[in-house]
Structures are given as structure tokens and as C-alpha cells.
Scaffold this motif. Structure first.
Motif, PDB file in Angstrom:
ATOM      1  N   HIS A   1       1.554   2.706  -9.739  1.00 29.74           N
ATOM      2  CA  HIS A   1       1.603   2.635  -8.850  1.00 29.74           C
ATOM      3  C   HIS A   1       0.813   1.877  -8.443  1.00 29.74           C
ATOM      4  O   HIS A   1       0.247   1.648  -6.835  1.00 29.74           O
ATOM      5  N   GLY A   2       0.708   0.455  -8.881  1.00 27.79           N
ATOM      6  CA  GLY A   2      -1.526   0.248  -7.937  1.00 27.79           C
ATOM      7  C   GLY A   2      -0.114  -1.052  -7.451  1.00 27.79           C
ATOM      8  O   GLY A   2      -1.036  -1.325  -6.230  1.00 27.79           O
ATOM      9  N   ARG A   3       1.031  -1.591  -7.240  1.00 24.63           N
ATOM     10  CA  ARG A   3       1.136  -2.060  -6.524  1.00 24.63           C
ATOM     11  C   ARG A   3       1.848  -1.656  -5.087  1.00 24.63           C
ATOM     12  O   ARG A   3       3.104  -2.364  -4.586  1.00 24.63           O
ATOM     13  N   ILE A   4       2.337   0.388  -5.507  1.00 27.80           N
ATOM     14  CA  ILE A   4       3.547   0.359  -4.948  1.00 27.80           C
ATOM     15  C   ILE A   4       3.350   1.069  -4.019  1.00 27.80           C
ATOM     16  O   ILE A   4       2.969   1.060  -2.534  1.00 27.80           O
ATOM     17  N   VAL A   5       1.883   1.908  -4.044  1.00 28.50           N
ATOM     18  CA  VAL A   5       0.656   2.785  -3.370  1.00 28.50           C
ATOM     19  C   VAL A   5       0.372   1.550  -2.572  1.00 28.50           C
ATOM     20  O   VAL A   5      -1.001   1.783  -3.368  1.00 28.50           O
ATOM     21  N   ARG A   6       0.270   1.767  -1.555  1.00 33.53           N
ATOM     22  CA  ARG A   6      -0.787   0.242  -0.756  1.00 33.53           C
ATOM     23  C   ARG A   6      -0.870   0.282   1.225  1.00 33.53           C
ATOM     24  O   ARG A   6       0.027   1.216   1.468  1.00 33.53           O
ATOM     25  N   LYS A   7      -1.655   0.178   1.201  1.00 37.49           N
ATOM     26  CA  LYS A   7      -2.588   0.232   2.684  1.00 37.49           C
ATOM     27  C   LYS A   7      -1.352  -0.054   4.299  1.00 37.49           C
ATOM     28  O   LYS A   7      -1.089   0.530   4.296  1.00 37.49           O
ATOM     29  N   SER A   8      -0.764  -0.710   2.785  1.00 37.42           N
ATOM     30  CA  SER A   8       0.576  -1.412   4.594  1.00 37.42           C
ATOM     31  C   SER A   8       1.782  -1.227   4.023  1.00 37.42           C
ATOM     32  O   SER A   8       2.356  -1.052   5.286  1.00 37.42           O
ATOM     33  N   SER A   9       1.441  -0.150   3.625  1.00 42.84           N
ATOM     34  CA  SER A   9       3.098   0.420   2.873  1.00 42.84           C
ATOM     35  C   SER A   9       2.699   2.294   2.301  1.00 42.84           C
ATOM     36  O   SER A   9       2.963   2.480   1.138  1.00 42.84           O
ATOM     37  N   LEU A  10       1.866   2.972   3.523  1.00 41.65           N
ATOM     38  CA  LEU A  10       1.735   4.004   2.364  1.00 41.65           C
ATOM     39  C   LEU A  10       2.831   4.724   2.231  1.00 41.65           C
ATOM     40  O   LEU A  10       2.685   5.583   1.023  1.00 41.65           O
ATOM     41  N   TYR A  11       3.708   5.300   3.564  1.00 39.17           N
ATOM     42  CA  TYR A  11       4.858   5.892   3.488  1.00 39.17           C
ATOM     43  C   TYR A  11       5.205   6.215   2.365  1.00 39.17           C
ATOM     44  O   TYR A  11       5.630   6.423   1.983  1.00 39.17           O
ATOM     45  N   GLY A  12       5.688   4.556   2.172  1.00 40.81           N
ATOM     46  CA  GLY A  12       7.053   4.546   1.692  1.00 40.81           C
ATOM     47  C   GLY A  12       6.112   4.719   0.246  1.00 40.81           C
ATOM     48  O   GLY A  12       7.170   4.876  -1.553  1.00 40.81           O
ATOM     49  N   GLY A  13       5.132   4.551  -0.520  1.00 39.68           N
ATOM     50  CA  GLY A  13       4.245   4.238  -1.367  1.00 39.68           C
ATOM     51  C   GLY A  13       3.944   5.554  -1.783  1.00 39.68           C
ATOM     52  O   GLY A  13       4.281   6.474  -3.408  1.00 39.68           O
ATOM     53  N   ILE A  14       3.917   6.409  -0.847  1.00 38.29           N
ATOM     54  CA  ILE A  14       3.454   7.601  -1.544  1.00 38.29           C
ATOM     55  C   ILE A  14       4.936   8.709  -1.852  1.00 38.29           C
ATOM     56  O   ILE A  14       4.936   9.569  -2.979  1.00 38.29           O
ATOM     57  N   MET A  15       5.962   8.783  -0.779  1.00 38.45           N
ATOM     58  CA  MET A  15       7.046   9.139  -1.184  1.00 38.45           C
ATOM     59  C   MET A  15       7.770   8.230  -2.625  1.00 38.45           C
ATOM     60  O   MET A  15       7.889   9.201  -3.176  1.00 38.45           O
ATOM     61  N   HIS A  16       8.190   6.777  -3.673  1.00 41.90           N
ATOM     62  CA  HIS A  16       7.967   6.810  -4.580  1.00 41.90           C
ATOM     63  C   HIS A  16       6.993   7.432  -5.314  1.00 41.90           C
ATOM     64  O   HIS A  16       7.469   7.723  -6.344  1.00 41.90           O
ATOM     65  N   PHE A  17       5.585   7.373  -5.495  1.00 39.33           N
ATOM     66  CA  PHE A  17       5.302   8.116  -6.575  1.00 39.33           C
ATOM     67  C   PHE A  17       5.398   9.323  -6.273  1.00 39.33           C
ATOM     68  O   PHE A  17       5.523   9.842  -7.310  1.00 39.33           O
ATOM     69  N   LEU A  18       6.090  10.514  -5.143  1.00 40.69           N
ATOM     70  CA  LEU A  18       6.369  11.761  -5.095  1.00 40.69           C
ATOM     71  C   LEU A  18       7.649  11.618  -6.275  1.00 40.69           C
ATOM     72  O   LEU A  18       7.867  12.591  -7.307  1.00 40.69           O
ATOM     73  N   ILE A  19       8.372  10.611  -6.018  1.00 44.65           N
ATOM     74  CA  ILE A  19       9.339  11.576  -6.844  1.00 44.65           C
ATOM     75  C   ILE A  19       9.567  10.409  -8.177  1.00 44.65           C
ATOM     76  O   ILE A  19      10.377  10.994  -8.893  1.00 44.65           O
ATOM     77  N   PHE A  20       9.131   9.038  -8.487  1.00 44.56           N
ATOM     78  CA  PHE A  20       8.107   8.665  -9.876  1.00 44.56           C
ATOM     79  C   PHE A  20       8.219   9.856 -11.227  1.00 44.56           C
ATOM     80  O   PHE A  20       8.280  10.429 -11.231  1.00 44.56           O
ATOM     81  N   TRP A  21       6.958  10.897  -9.970  1.00 40.47           N
ATOM     82  CA  TRP A  21       6.295  11.353 -11.658  1.00 40.47           C
ATOM     83  C   TRP A  21       6.701  12.515 -10.851  1.00 40.47           C
ATOM     84  O   TRP A  21       6.514  13.097 -11.820  1.00 40.47           O
ATOM     85  N   GLY A  22       7.391  13.088 -10.207  1.00 39.03           N
ATOM     86  CA  GLY A  22       8.524  14.319 -10.339  1.00 39.03           C
ATOM     87  C   GLY A  22       9.658  14.192 -10.955  1.00 39.03           C
ATOM     88  O   GLY A  22       9.390  15.023 -12.190  1.00 39.03           O
ATOM     89  N   PHE A  23      10.188  12.565 -11.301  1.00 32.81           N
ATOM     90  CA  PHE A  23      11.218  12.959 -12.198  1.00 32.81           C
ATOM     91  C   PHE A  23      10.801  12.608 -13.628  1.00 32.81           C
ATOM     92  O   PHE A  23      11.387  12.994 -14.251  1.00 32.81           O
TER      93      PHE A  23
END
Lengths: 165, 701
Positions: free
Chosen positions: B67-89
């Protein structure tokens, strides 16, 4: 040795021959698994599943790699879209909704020796899961229905793929 | 007892066969969808994206899996959200594979079971946690779409269908497990910490009911998995495949480099007019878009409500490709409608004019904010410039204002109507002469630094003040430098970004030819556009030079003590905010040197605008936009100028002549010219520095 692309080229060129071959592969896989399960041969599961996978992936890839043909299936899906979505929704969420509702029955009929604390946690989880499932599935269902209405074949051509985003 | 469970507990022969039998349909659909996409990509032009494979793989794993390019300071909420969905799945998927290996491979073939003991207990713990991760991620996504509703997010049916499917899969898993535990109630049941309390509830029900509900939910879960798989290739869920492919086969050349049209005289088609004119990688690019909208967040055209929205442009090309591909070969979730799920209804449409409108193409400032923030390396700017090239070179269609720019470039070698002989006229205002390269070469004098002035710095009266300030700084610091004078020509940047590749190539080759006549150690320029062209686009035409931006050189001169700043200087007292030029910051990653220079100014405080560094809003002048009328939406330069004014600063520090021109207009436009000013960092430094006696003139101009 012929390259993979060459082999693939030949296969797609002879799609009429290759496609039934793939489907025969799938049928063979199903047969292997069925016989294996009846005979209780555990090893046949992975063999049958592999044969089914290869056959079905090859069939899909073969069609996908060929020139597009008359899109009758899409017309069919579009025409029956609402019914398909309704049936699939029922299959997907029917049993789980019943299960979550029935869970409350456990609270009602719960014996005196039941762990009340754990039961309450169970109820809390069941309520939560029921709530989020209902909300998410209802949203998805209504949006899918609306989307399908917009994508009916007679209307779709007019939108030209542009949207208002 | 050893902790474990019976796989396929309470599942009859029908289920045991069905679980494999039903694989066939989703696999056919999945393979079809993927193959059709690849088939469409192959319609594009060739391009080598298979070099440096080890770097590509490492980068792809870093940017996607980690998630190096997905979790970013400028889009933290979306990044964390994606991290949870991705790794959960992913964890749940790995869990399914583990069960398959145990049940279908190691036990029947090797007679070996690993699905027991501590491994089993850990497995249960992780799977229950993964389910929570997935559910929390999905709920965060729902909250964002329905409650937060950021401007850049547009909800399509596909988005919600997928989220619902993911949530249902997780809930079904807990229920199936709960019913089994209710009947079996293992000693280690509590390790399944979500299903266990449910099982306590179910336990109070008759066993037959529990078994029946288990069977129903098992079948439902199994069929949902197959439906999900079948739907995979026709939804944005395909993005783990397309996005990973896109990140793996991403551009490795510098971001600021626009590809040349090779053998332009011989080329059959100039630019992009048809789908087949894109390269295969560009077609893959458009398919990798999962409409997250990050390209919009800092896009100046989106912020100022213009027709161009990079995400939609990409999706329109992708939808067009899907139409041409025939049977639902695309993604279901294209914004409001099911466009990509339709039959091939659009082959008759022209790409430019039918799919993408001309205003969309001409609105782009090529600032690169879209590419910088796209988590999967989609390259919007080359797509746009490709289509601009066709409009300019083949169709002769471009904004009327640009005609003069092209004419001037052809005749005067600059966008302005000044003859080359006047290029060095600004030097007449200096106290000390500035040598020209030709003179130095003729006299055999070594030159350390070639000052590439640029067209705006040479001819535009406002930007000449920057040029004078920089020249005086170099002279004060004792830098051995010279200019090209009348030999200097435009690097071709405006022509290239507008789409006149033919003219751009002539200009670039002419400049390289001139530069190659002389010997020097490095080039300094105050123009990030010239800097970018020299650094990134000249090497492939034989121009290999060390080039620095003036902010870097000034920073170095201050650091080495060659320039001394006067702590008693009255020139600069107050607060300054700095604007990052796109072609220096985003394209060439230089954010710190200009800030360091501003921060070193005595008596000056620095305040950042909310959008800064790689999130900085463009001034609106790039991509040739400085020469075009801005008739749609709000004015970009005024929007950015207002942001600068809102910081409370008195001065806007610029580091680019294009930005300077745009902000002069922007500040006037918002009526703040009497309280707020824009100055180049060279001017700020010159105003504040201890000057040699011959430069005691006060201000930079």
C-alpha cells in the motif's frame, strides 16, 4: 518449437474445434470428481478441480481472445437483468437473514444455565451483522435495479457511454 | 484432544461435488473478461514495458501489496479503508487456500495434516480478525460514500454491489462457523472469537435447525463466492489484476518526459485519433482505473469546475474500448450507468469529438497532479497530449490564440514576437556585463555555468526582473557564468505540451545543437519548464547536461556563504508563502531547495498554503495554457492566488516565470494587488542580500 503465441493463434483459429474440447475437459473433470466422491477417493478432488479449471479457463480465454461476436448474451442479460438480480439477491442473503433473525430465538429459548454475558455479546453481534447486511444489501439492490433500468439495450445506445460525473 | 475441525462438516455429497462443479461457470466468465481485456490492449501500438523487471516487481509489491502509494497523507482515510478491505479479503482468501491444500492435497495425496494444533488455533484467530478488518473497511467505504461524500467520489451501482458482496461473504463465513460451533462446541471454540458468541445463541436452538441453517448458509456462501468470481472481471473488482499489471508495467522514464514521435516525417498517423493509436500500455492504463477519484483531488480543472476531469476522461476511453470489444468486456461501474456492461454500441463514434470533447483536451494544464496521485500510475497527461497532437498536426484544430505562439516559435524561436537579436537586451540594465558563450568560446575562456535564461526571462518585462536578480546574485557570488544570448532558442516545451510535436522537435534539436557547441560544467535556469526539457527530454536527442534550477543554485550559494544575507535588510519583513511550480515539484521532485531559500531570508516568516508540495494547485499556466484564454469555470490563477492570500502572507514566492505571469494576473483579478505581491525567490534573495558596491541600487529591478 512453436511459440506460445503461435499455439494460441492456432487454437483461436480453430475455435470451433477447441471450444468443444474445452467443454469436454470440464465434463471430464466433473466426472472425475463425482466418481471420486462416490468411491471416496480423496485424490480425485484436486485432479478433477484442476481439469475443470483448465477447461473452463481455456474456454473463457478462447472466447475472450476471439473477435467479438453478436452480443446476444448481453441482450439476454439486460432483458432479464432485474429478475436475475432479484434471484441472486435471494440466494445470497436469504439464508443469512433467516439465520440472523433465528439467532434471537436463542435468546428467547435460552436455558438458565446459558452464559448470559456471552449471549448478550452474541445478540449484539447478530444485531450488528443484521443491520449492516440489510443496509448494504438494500443499497446495492436498489442501485443495481436503477442501473439496470438505465442500461436497457434500447436506451443504452443513446447515452454514448458518457456520464454526468 | 488436538484442536482441529472436520472440513466439509455437515456437507452432503451434492455439496462436495457442487463446490467444484460450480467452479466452471465463474472461471469461464473470469477468463473471458480478462482475455478480452488483454485482447483489446493488444490492439494498441507496441511499447516496451518489460525492462528492469526486478525493479518493477519490487516497486509493484511496495505500491500495491504494501500500500505504499495507496495509504498517503493526502488521502489517509481512503488509504486505511483500502488497506483493511484488501488485507481482510486477502487473508480470508489465503485461509480458503489453506483449507483447500489440507483437504484436497496434503491429506488425500500425502496423508499429512497440518490443519490442527496451534496452527489451527492461530488460523481461527487470524480468520476471525480478517473478517472484522473486511467488515470495518467496507463500513468505512459506505460511510465515505453516503455520509462524507467528498466531491471527487462518484458512486456507481458497481461500487455498492461489490461492497455489499464483500460484506455478505464475511458475514456468511461467521454464520457458517457459528452453526458448526453450536453443534460441535469444541473446547477451543472461543478462538473463533466472533462466531463463538453467535454459537452460544444458536446452541439454544434445536440441533436439527442448526444443521439445516448451516447447510443453507454453506450453500449460499459457496454460491456467493462463485457469483463474486463470475462478476469479478466485469466490475471494478478486476483492479487487483489490472492495477497490479499497470503498476508492474508502469512508466520507468522520468515523469516529466513526454515521448517523442519517432521519425515524425515518415509517421502514418500523428498523435492519437483512434483507439488503435494509443500504445497497448496506455489502453491498459485506462482499464486499470477504479475511479477512486484521487486524480481529481488536486486537479486544477476539477477544482475550478471545468469540463476536463481526468478520471472521467480515462473512463470514457475505457468505456469506448469496452464498446469496441463487444460483449460486456468492460467494467460495470462506469459512473452512473452500466455503460461498460452494454453490447458494443459505440464503434461508430469518433474518439476525439465523440468520446472526448475538445474542451476537455484543451483545458489540461499538464500539471501532473492526476498522475502524481493516481495509486496505480495511470498516465493522464500523455493520453491528452497524444490527442492534442492529432488535433494540431493532422486536423489543424487548436485554440486560435495559439496560432501566434506557433508562428513566433517558427520565425523568432520563442513564443513572443521579439527577434532573437533582442534576447540579451536585459543585460544592458546590469552594472556588470554578462559574457556570451560565443565570445567566451572564441577567446578560449572556460565557462563554469551556462545561464539558460528562457523566453519569458528574456522578453517578458516582469520576468526580466527575475533574470536581472539572478544575474546579479551570480555576479555577487563570483560565479563564472555566461549566457547564449541571441543563440538561445525555446526548448520547445510549450509547443510540445500544446501538441505541436513537429515544431517542438525542431526547437529542441536546435537548442541541443547550440548547447553542444560549447563547453561548460552545468546549466542553471530560472524556468522549471526549460529545466524539465533539458533534464528529461534532451538526453534522448543527444543533449546530456547537468542542469540545476536557480533555487538549487541559490540555496547552494547561501549555504556555502558565497551570498550573505543582510540581517538588517528592510526589503523583506513579513510573511511569505511559497508556490510549488508543477514542473519543478511534481515532475522533478524539488520541493526543499526553494523553501530553504525562503526560510533563510532574514526577518521573514514562511507559511504554507493548505495545498503544497506534491498537492500544490497549479497556477494554470502549464501545457500552453498561459497562451490560451480561460473561458470555462473559475480562473485557476485567481483560485490559487486567493489560497495564497488566505494564508495571511504578504508575499507569494514564485520559482517559475509561467507562475509569475499567472499570479500577477491572478492577484490583480482578485483585486489584491495593493496588499499582496508575487516575487521570484531570486528577487527576494537579491533584495535581502549584502550587495557588492557596484550593485547598491536597492531593489532587483
Amino acid at each position: 518449437m512453436a511459440s506460445l503465441a503461435t499455439i494460441w493463434g492456432r487454437a483461436t483459429a480453430n475455435r470451433k474445434v477447441s471450444l468443444p474440447g474445452c467443454l469436454a475437459f470440464v465434463a471430464l473433470g466433473v466426472l472425475i470428481i463425482a466418481v471420486g466422491e462416490v468411491q471416496d477417493w480423496g485424490w480425485t478432488r484436486i485432479v478433477g478441480a484442476t481439469v475443470i479449471s483448465i477447461g473452463s479457463i481455456a474456454a473463457g480465454a478462447l472466447i475472450g481472445w476471439s473477435d467479438p461476436v453478436r452480443p446476444r448474451i448481453t441482450y439476454l442479460i439486460s432483458s432479464w437483468g432485474k429478475a436475475i438480480v432479484a434471484i441472486l439477491t435471494l440466494i445470497i442473503v436469504g439464508p443469512m437473514l433467516i439465520a440472523l433473525v433465528v439467532a434471537f430465538g436463542g435468546l428467547i429459548v435460552g436455558g438458565a444455565e446459558a452464559d448470559t454475558g456471552l449471549m448478550l455479546i452474541g445478540v449484539l453481534i447478530a444485531v450488528l451483522l443484521l443491520g449492516i447486511t440489510l443496509v448494504t444489501v438494500a443499497s446495492a439492490f436498489s442501485l443495481a435495479m436503477r442501473g439496470l433500468w438505465r442500461s436497457r439495450p434500447d436506451e443504452a445506445g443513446e447515452t454514448n457511454g458518457r456520464h454526468s460525473a | 484432544m488436538t484442536p482441529t475441525r472436520e472440513i466439509m462438516w455437515n456437507v452432503g455429497l451434492d455439496g462436495q461435488i457442487g463446490v467444484y462443479l460450480f467452479l466452471a461457470i465463474p472461471f469461464v466468465l473470469l477468463a473471458f473478461g480478462v482475455a478480452r481485456r488483454v485482447w483489446m490492449w493488444r490492439k494498441g501500438q507496441p511499447e516496451n514495458r518489460f525492462d528492469q523487471m526486478s525493479n518493477r516487481i519490487i516497486g509493484a509489491l511496495r505500491d500495491t501489496v504494501a500500500h505504499g502509494r495507496i495509504v498517503r497523507k493526502s488521502s489517509l482515510y481512503g488509504g486505511i479503508m483500502h488497506f483493511l478491505i484488501f488485507w481482510g479479503f486477502v487473508l480470508l482468501f489465503i485461509g480458503t487456500i489453506i483449507v483447500l491444500i489440507e483437504h484436497d492435497i496434503t491429506v488425500p495425496l500425502l496423508g499429512y495434516s497440518f490443519y490442527q494444533g496451534n496452527f489451527y488455533l492461530g488460523y481461527k484467530l487470524v480468520m476471525n480478525a480478517a473478517g472484522i478488518m473486511l467488515i470495518v473497511g467496507v463500513l468505512m467505504a459506505f460511510y465515505r460514500r453516503y455520509a462524507m461524500q467528498p466531491d471527487h467520489i462518484k458512486t456507481a451501482p458497481d461500487d455498492i454491489i461489490l461492497l455489499a458482496l464483500l460484506l455478505v461473504l464475511a458475514v456468511q463465513g461467521y454464520l457458517v462457523q457459528g452453526f458448526r460451533l453450536a453443534v460441535e462446541m469444541d473446547e477451543w471454540a472461543a478462538w473463533s472469537f466472533v462466531s463463538y458468541p453467535l454459537a452460544i445463541l444458536f446452541q439454544e436452538l434445536p440441533e436439527g435447525l442448526n444443521r439445516g441453517l448451516h447447510t443453507a448458509n454453506w450453500w449460499s456462501h459457496m454460491l456467493t463466492t462463485k457469483i463474486f468470481l463470475g462478476y469479478f472481471a466485469y466490475s471494478k473488482m478486476i483492479h487487483p489484476f489490472t492495477s497490479f499489471a499497470n503498476v508492474l508495467l508502469r512508466r520507468t522514464r522520468p515523469l516529466g518526459k513526454l515521448e517523442r514521435i519517432e521519425d515524425i516525417e515518415e509517421a502514418e498517423t500523428l498523435g492519437v485519433a483512434r483507439l488503435e493509436d494509443f500504445t497497448w500500455a496506455q489502453l491498459m492504463n485506462t482499464d486499470a482505473c477504479m475511479h477512486c477519484g484521487r486524480c481529481l483531488e488536486f486537479c486544477p480543472t476539477f477544482v475550478t469546475n471545468k469540463p476536463l476531469r481526468p478520471r472521467d476522461l480515462v473512463l470514457q476511453v475505457s468505456g469506448y474500448m469496452a464498446d469496441k470489444g463487444g460483449v460486456f468486456s468492460g467494467e460495470l461501474g462506469q459512473a452512473d450507468n452500466f455503460a461498460r456492461f452494454r453490447h458494443g454500441s459505440g464503434p461508430e463514434r469518433e474518439l476525439i469529438g465523440g468520446v472526448i470533447s475538445q474542451p476537455e483536451l484543451w483545458d489540461c494544464t499538464t500539471c501532473g497532479a492526476c498522475m502524481e496521485h493516481c495509486p496505480v500510475y495511470i498516465e493522464h497527461v500523455p493520453l491528452i497530449v497524444g490527442m492534442r497532437r492529432n488535433l494540431v498536426l493532422e486536423q489543424g484544430e487548436f485554440p486560435a490564440e495559439v496560432t501566434n505562439v506557433f508562428n513566433n516559435l517558427e520565425r523568432m524561436s520563442s513564443p513572443y514576437q521579439f527577434p532573437p537579436s533582442q534576447r540579451a537586451d536585459w543585460t544592458k540594465r546590469l552594472e556588470q556585463p554578462v559574457p556570451e558563450m560565443a565570445e567566451q568560446a572564441a577567446s578560449g575562456t572556460d565557462v563554469e555555468v551556462l545561464f539558460f535564461v528562457g523566453c519569458l526571462g528574456s522578453f517578458d518585462s516582469r520576468n526580466q526582473r527575475t533574470t536581472l536578480a539572478l544575474a546579479r546574485i551570480l555576479q555577487a557570488a563570483g560565479v563564472n557564468f555566461a549566457i547564449l544570448g541571441k543563440e538561445e532558442t525555446c526548448t520547445g516545451d510549450p509547443a510540445k505540451r500544446i501538441g505541436n510535436e513537429y515544431l517542438a522537435q525542431i526547437m529542441a534539436e536546435q537548442t541541443v545543437e547550440t548547447l553542444n557547441q560549447y563547453s561548460f560544467k552545468k546549466i542553471v535556469t530560472a524556468c522549471p519548464h526549460c529545466f524539465n526539457a533539458i533534464a528529461n527530454e534532451f538526453p534522448e536527442i543527444g543533449g546530456n547536461y547537468e542542469v540545476v534550477h536557480h533555487s538549487q543554485l541559490i540555496n547552494e550559494l547561501i549555504g556555502s556563504g558565497k551570498i550573505r544575507l543582510d540581517p538588517n535588510s528592510e526589503m523583506m519583513k513579513g510573511t511569505v508563502t511559497y508556490h510549488d511550480p508543477c514542473y519543478l515539484g511534481r515532475y522533478n521532485k524539488e520541493y526543499d531547495a526553494p523553501r530553504s531559500v525562503v526560510q533563510s531570508l532574514p526577518g521573514t516568516g514562511m507559511v504554507e498554503m493548505p495545498r503544497n508540495r506534491n498537492t500544490a494547485l497549479c497556477c494554470g499556466g502549464g501545457g500552453g495554457r498561459m497562451f490560451m484564454e480561460e473561458t470555462r469555470g473559475a480562473r485557476i490563477n485567481q483560485t490559487r492566488a486567493q489560497e495564497a492570500i488566505d494564508t495571511g502572507a504578504q508575499t507569494l514566492a514564485a520559482a517559475c516565470p509561467f507562475c509569475m505571469t499567472m499570479f500577477e494576473d491572478g492577484i490583480n483579478g482578485v483585486g489584491a494587488d495593493d496588499v499582496f505581491e508575487v516575487k521570484d525567490i531570486a528577487e527576494l534573495v537579491y533584495d535581502s542580500m549584502v550587495k557588492p558596491p557596484d550593485q547598491e541600487t536597492g531593489a532587483a529591478d
